[in-house]
Structure formats: structure tokens, C-alpha cells
Design an enzyme around this catalytic site. Sequence first.
Site, PDB file in Angstrom:
ATOM      1  N   CYS A  57      -6.141   2.035   5.736  1.00 20.59           N
ATOM      2  CA  CYS A  57      -6.800   0.778   6.090  1.00 20.59           C
ATOM      3  C   CYS A  57      -6.259   0.308   7.447  1.00 20.59           C
ATOM      4  CB  CYS A  57      -6.518  -0.269   5.012  1.00 20.59           C
ATOM      5  SG  CYS A  57      -4.821  -0.919   5.040  1.00 20.59           S
ATOM      6  N   HIS A  76       0.856  -1.180   0.000  1.00 22.60           N
ATOM      7  CA  HIS A  76       0.000   0.000   0.000  1.00 22.60           C
ATOM      8  C   HIS A  76       0.897   1.237   0.000  1.00 22.60           C
ATOM      9  CE1 HIS A  76      -3.865  -1.971   1.786  1.00 22.60           C
ATOM     10  NE2 HIS A  76      -3.306  -2.740   0.857  1.00 22.60           N
ATOM     11  N   GLU A 103       0.959   3.874   1.824  1.00 27.33           N
ATOM     12  CA  GLU A 103       1.449   4.286   3.139  1.00 27.33           C
ATOM     13  C   GLU A 103       2.624   3.419   3.592  1.00 27.33           C
ATOM     14  OE1 GLU A 103      -3.162   4.525   3.580  1.00 27.33           O
ATOM     15  OE2 GLU A 103      -1.724   3.481   2.315  1.00 27.33           O
ATOM     16  N   CYS A 121      -2.404  -0.334   7.398  1.00 25.17           N
ATOM     17  CA  CYS A 121      -1.617   0.896   7.338  1.00 25.17           C
ATOM     18  C   CYS A 121      -1.737   1.698   8.626  1.00 25.17           C
ATOM     19  CB  CYS A 121      -2.039   1.719   6.129  1.00 25.17           C
ATOM     20  SG  CYS A 121      -1.628   0.904   4.560  1.00 25.17           S
TER      21      CYS A 121
END
Length: 168
Positions: free
Chosen positions: A89, A59, A61, A92
Site C-alpha cells: 500500500c 501491516h 511489511e 508500506c
Amino acid sequence: MNDAPSMVVHEARMRLALRQARAAAAAGEVPVGAVIYNSGQLAGQAWNQTQTLKDPTAHAEILAITQAASAAGDWRLTDSILYVTKEPCPMCAGAIVLARIPLVVWGATDPLRGGAVSRFQILQTAELNHRPQIITGVLADECAALLKDFFRQRRLENKQENAADDAE
């Protein structure tokens, strides 16, 4: 963080995250982008790359946190600000807590899967050893529109593929 950036600075930095999100969309990835400033300097920037890297943890992040930690030479990013186009999410949000990032700024909220405050309140959990400050809604309309357009296009492509399959 005595010298907190102004909203103008937050918006400028979110535009950099949006640039990353557009790169994700161009690559067929969910258009989420993230940038991290550490001690006022750009220390990490990334876009979602789960499909590209065949890695469920890739992801925006996570990738930006990894870059910033490498640049800082420390896993503790205690003088950092994370900017991300969509609410993190749960995975993260957990990484943000572990990295000790003191401020998280995002654009679009994710009421269905948000791990920071919407669906799950990981960034506000008193039992964890770190709770960052948050600023939400920075360039929210632009961030949300990018996501909506991406998924609208994805649904259209799937519909066309299914129609072509049915015609065969």
C-alpha cells in the site's frame, strides 16, 4: 546485489510469506505476509496485525521492516530483499523507500489500492531518493486466491450475521 537469487529462490521465499499470510487469515486479519532477507539471511517475517494490535500501521511489511532493521542494527536495509504476498500500500511503499530496500518482490497486484506501481507509483517516483527494483507476480495465483477466499468468506459471514439480525 550481484548474486541475485533465482526465480526458484524467490518462489521458496514467497512461500514463507504465504505462510505468514495464512497466519493472518487464521487470526481474522487481511491475509498479507512479508519476509525480508538481509545479506541472504532471514531477518524479518510478519503478517498483518492491524486488528490484533489495534494499530493501523501494523501491516506485514512495516512489522517485517522493523524486525529486519533491529536485526541489522541499522534503519538502512541496503542489502535486503522484501517478499510480500500483495503489492504494498502507499504507507508500506513509503517505508520501503525510507528503508532503502533495493529489491521488492510481490505476488498479487492491487489495482485498486496498490502503492508501489498499480494505483500509485511510489516505488517508481523519480523525485524520491530511492527507487527499488521490483519483481511482480511471484506465485501470484496462490497469493490472489488467499485474498479472494478470505474476502469471500468475510462477505458470507456478514451476510449470515445480517440475516440473523433481520430474523430477530
